[in-house]
Design a protein around this motif. Structure first.
Motif, PDB file in Angstrom:
ATOM      1  N   ARG A  99       0.835  -1.208   0.000  1.00  0.00           N
ATOM      2  CA  ARG A  99       0.000   0.000   0.000  1.00  0.00           C
ATOM      3  C   ARG A  99       0.870   1.259   0.000  1.00  0.00           C
ATOM      4  O   ARG A  99       0.618   2.201  -0.742  1.00  0.00           O
ATOM      5  CB  ARG A  99      -0.915   0.004   1.218  1.00  0.00           C
ATOM      6  CG  ARG A  99      -1.907   1.162   1.258  1.00  0.00           C
ATOM      7  CD  ARG A  99      -2.695   1.160   2.552  1.00  0.00           C
ATOM      8  NE  ARG A  99      -1.868   1.532   3.690  1.00  0.00           N
ATOM      9  CZ  ARG A  99      -1.609   2.808   4.032  1.00  0.00           C
ATOM     10  NH1 ARG A  99      -2.100   3.793   3.318  1.00  0.00           N
ATOM     11  NH2 ARG A  99      -0.855   3.069   5.082  1.00  0.00           N
ATOM     12  N   ILE A 100       1.923   1.248   0.817  1.00  0.00           N
ATOM     13  CA  ILE A 100       2.829   2.399   0.874  1.00  0.00           C
ATOM     14  C   ILE A 100       3.543   2.576  -0.468  1.00  0.00           C
ATOM     15  O   ILE A 100       3.710   3.694  -0.964  1.00  0.00           O
ATOM     16  CB  ILE A 100       3.849   2.221   2.009  1.00  0.00           C
ATOM     17  CG1 ILE A 100       3.140   2.242   3.360  1.00  0.00           C
ATOM     18  CG2 ILE A 100       4.913   3.321   1.968  1.00  0.00           C
ATOM     19  CD1 ILE A 100       4.030   1.845   4.528  1.00  0.00           C
ATOM     20  N   GLY A 101       3.968   1.447  -1.070  1.00  0.00           N
ATOM     21  CA  GLY A 101       4.635   1.519  -2.362  1.00  0.00           C
ATOM     22  C   GLY A 101       3.765   2.149  -3.432  1.00  0.00           C
ATOM     23  O   GLY A 101       4.228   2.970  -4.228  1.00  0.00           O
ATOM     24  N   LEU A 102       2.492   1.794  -3.443  1.00  0.00           N
ATOM     25  CA  LEU A 102       1.569   2.369  -4.425  1.00  0.00           C
ATOM     26  C   LEU A 102       1.327   3.855  -4.163  1.00  0.00           C
ATOM     27  O   LEU A 102       1.168   4.649  -5.095  1.00  0.00           O
ATOM     28  CB  LEU A 102       0.239   1.607  -4.403  1.00  0.00           C
ATOM     29  CG  LEU A 102       0.296   0.176  -4.949  1.00  0.00           C
ATOM     30  CD1 LEU A 102      -1.054  -0.521  -4.771  1.00  0.00           C
ATOM     31  CD2 LEU A 102       0.691   0.181  -6.429  1.00  0.00           C
ATOM     32  N   GLY A 196       6.727  10.785   5.478  1.00  0.00           N
ATOM     33  CA  GLY A 196       7.515   9.618   5.104  1.00  0.00           C
ATOM     34  C   GLY A 196       7.801   9.547   3.615  1.00  0.00           C
ATOM     35  O   GLY A 196       8.932   9.281   3.203  1.00  0.00           O
ATOM     36  N   VAL A 197       6.777   9.800   2.790  1.00  0.00           N
ATOM     37  CA  VAL A 197       6.977   9.784   1.336  1.00  0.00           C
ATOM     38  C   VAL A 197       7.931  10.897   0.922  1.00  0.00           C
ATOM     39  O   VAL A 197       8.801  10.706   0.063  1.00  0.00           O
ATOM     40  CB  VAL A 197       5.621   9.919   0.607  1.00  0.00           C
ATOM     41  CG1 VAL A 197       5.841  10.090  -0.898  1.00  0.00           C
ATOM     42  CG2 VAL A 197       4.746   8.694   0.865  1.00  0.00           C
ATOM     43  N   PHE A 198       7.790  12.065   1.544  1.00  0.00           N
ATOM     44  CA  PHE A 198       8.677  13.184   1.213  1.00  0.00           C
ATOM     45  C   PHE A 198      10.131  12.847   1.521  1.00  0.00           C
ATOM     46  O   PHE A 198      11.021  13.044   0.681  1.00  0.00           O
ATOM     47  CB  PHE A 198       8.260  14.435   1.991  1.00  0.00           C
ATOM     48  CG  PHE A 198       9.217  15.590   1.842  1.00  0.00           C
ATOM     49  CD1 PHE A 198       9.245  16.336   0.671  1.00  0.00           C
ATOM     50  CD2 PHE A 198      10.091  15.925   2.862  1.00  0.00           C
ATOM     51  CE1 PHE A 198      10.142  17.390   0.517  1.00  0.00           C
ATOM     52  CE2 PHE A 198      10.980  16.974   2.724  1.00  0.00           C
ATOM     53  CZ  PHE A 198      11.005  17.710   1.545  1.00  0.00           C
ATOM     54  N   LEU A 199      10.405  12.329   2.703  1.00  0.00           N
ATOM     55  CA  LEU A 199      11.784  11.995   3.066  1.00  0.00           C
ATOM     56  C   LEU A 199      12.345  10.893   2.153  1.00  0.00           C
ATOM     57  O   LEU A 199      13.506  10.947   1.743  1.00  0.00           O
ATOM     58  CB  LEU A 199      11.861  11.552   4.525  1.00  0.00           C
ATOM     59  CG  LEU A 199      11.528  12.620   5.579  1.00  0.00           C
ATOM     60  CD1 LEU A 199      11.619  12.030   6.979  1.00  0.00           C
ATOM     61  CD2 LEU A 199      12.430  13.835   5.448  1.00  0.00           C
ATOM     62  N   GLY A 200      11.527   9.909   1.823  1.00  0.00           N
ATOM     63  CA  GLY A 200      11.983   8.832   0.948  1.00  0.00           C
ATOM     64  C   GLY A 200      12.214   9.275  -0.479  1.00  0.00           C
ATOM     65  O   GLY A 200      13.056   8.708  -1.182  1.00  0.00           O
ATOM     66  N   ALA A 201      11.491  10.310  -0.925  1.00  0.00           N
ATOM     67  CA  ALA A 201      11.606  10.771  -2.309  1.00  0.00           C
ATOM     68  C   ALA A 201      12.601  11.906  -2.483  1.00  0.00           C
ATOM     69  O   ALA A 201      13.166  12.080  -3.566  1.00  0.00           O
ATOM     70  CB  ALA A 201      10.230  11.229  -2.815  1.00  0.00           C
ATOM     71  N   ALA A 202      12.826  12.704  -1.433  1.00  0.00           N
ATOM     72  CA  ALA A 202      13.601  13.937  -1.579  1.00  0.00           C
ATOM     73  C   ALA A 202      15.048  13.827  -1.138  1.00  0.00           C
ATOM     74  O   ALA A 202      15.890  14.604  -1.576  1.00  0.00           O
ATOM     75  CB  ALA A 202      12.919  15.071  -0.806  1.00  0.00           C
TER      76      ALA A 202
END
Length: 376
Positions: A99-102, A196-202
């Motif tokens: 779910r997080i991956g999507l 979490g998505v921001f830190l993982g992407a940025a």
């Protein structure tokens, strides 16, 4: 009976690995001693992750790092880090990880494309060499140092260009690791998924993403951010399977076109861009371990007696132990990163790669934040 090869490898790794583990222990100890310094707060103002990184840098620049420590330190910053990430898989069910991956995918894909295009354009405008510009582009957009190290042999990049790219990514990745957790807290109003998505992407490198998420967890008591940032970063890591071969092809075509235009081509340059990274050097196999432990967690959560070996209380105690072990592995890895960081090498970069690195890091951060705010 222990094989001679294993004994020799253990002796080679033991000094540096022990140093990283000891520094991690010191970091946890100092963090615990500082707890209660802030009135009405039981939480320490000093994160063990930040302390481990700082202690590693201080040791390197005061006592120096004897060459015999280097293999174990590198093992800590790469393999101990990956072991910590794999153990994090026990904190997530397979369904939750998927779910997080999507959720992360619509943010990760445009950020990778935009960062790569932006860095390549800016590198040309700043008259940075094609090889260095390409390495900075993949390091910024995909997977930090790992992507640079995987791509450099395939395009036959000079050692100087590879070192410059690694140093630049390290500098701005560490800066983002320090700044982004606090910035994300206020931009996203503490929403765990967005942060979490921001830190993982940025943030650039895997170790830096983990460090940023652990800093956030420490200061704002939100462990969910670490899990979300980890999965988001693993999605970025997997993109290497598609992006790096494509970059090799584009790089080869650009070099061939430049050779024809200047009529200065030679056999060395023509063959230098013809390679593609080997699968073993590109595929992040530790992700399979992470997924496997997500499966173990999913199966273990079913029924009243996980695997017919534990009752529910014992199962959750084992999960707590694995979480603590994961945290210690990640802290030891950050100590290793600190021990490998030579601040003096930043001086040799020159201003042009620094400008490219700074602008690209800013673009990735802004793009990630804007997409997340628009989506959620």
């Amino acid at each position: 009976m222990t094989s001679p090869g294993f004994t020799s490898t253990a002796k080679t790794l033991l000094p540096g690995l022990s140093l990283s583990v000891v520094l991690a222990g010191c970091a946890f100890g100092l963090s615990g001693l500082s707890a209660g310094l802030i009135p009405d707060s039981a939480r320490s103002p000093l994160s063990p992750i930040l302390l481990a990184l700082t202690l590693g840098i201080l040791v390197r620049h005061t006592l120096g790092l004897n060459p015999r420590f280097q293999p174990g330190v590198q093992f800590s910053s790469v393999h101990v880090l990956r072991a910590g990430i794999v153990l994090l898989g026990l904190q997530l069910s397979l369904l939750e990880a998927g779910r997080i991956g999507l959720l992360a995918l619509p943010v990760v894909v445009p950020c990778i494309v935009l960062a790569y295009v932006c860095v390549r354009w800016l590198a040309r405008r700043m008259d940075v060499s094609r090889d260095l510009g390409t390495l900075l582009a993949v390091g910024t957009s995909i997977c930090g140092v790992t992507a640079i190290v995987a791509l450099a042999p395939a395009i036959r990049a000079r050692r100087e260009d590879t070192s410059y790219a690694v140093t630049c990514i390290t500098l701005f990745g560490l800066s983002a690791m320090m700044v982004y957790p606090v910035l994300a807290r206020y931009v996203f109003d503490g929403a765990s998924v967005q942060v979490g998505v921001f830190l993982g992407a940025a943030v650039h490198d895997t170790s830096q993403v983990i460090g940023a998420a652990l800093l956030y967890q420490h200061y704002f008591a939100d462990p969910q951010v670490l899990e979300i940032a980890t999965v988001t970063k693993l999605v970025r890591n997997l993109s290497m399977l598609v992006i790096l071969p494509a970059v090799c092809l584009l790089h080869a075509r650009a070099t061939a076109a430049a050779e024809l235009q200047t009529r200065a081509g030679n056999r060395r340059n023509s063959s230098a861009t013809a390679g593609t990274p080997a699968l073993a050097g590109v595929f992040p196999f530790f992700i399979l371990g992470f997924v496997a432990l997500c499966v173990v967690r999913s199966v273990g959560d079913l029924g009243t007696s996980p695997f017919g070996l534990f009752d529910r209380q014992d199962w959750h105690q084992w999960l707590d132990v694995s979480k603590s072990l994961s945290q210690y592995c990640l802290c030891a890895a950050m100590a290793g990163v600190g021990l490998e960081t030579d601040v003096r090498s930043f001086r040799a970069l020159g201003y042009r790669p620094l400008v490219v690195g700074f602008v690209s890091a800013t673009v990735v951060g802004f793009c990630s934040g804007a997409i997340i705010l628009a989506m959620y």
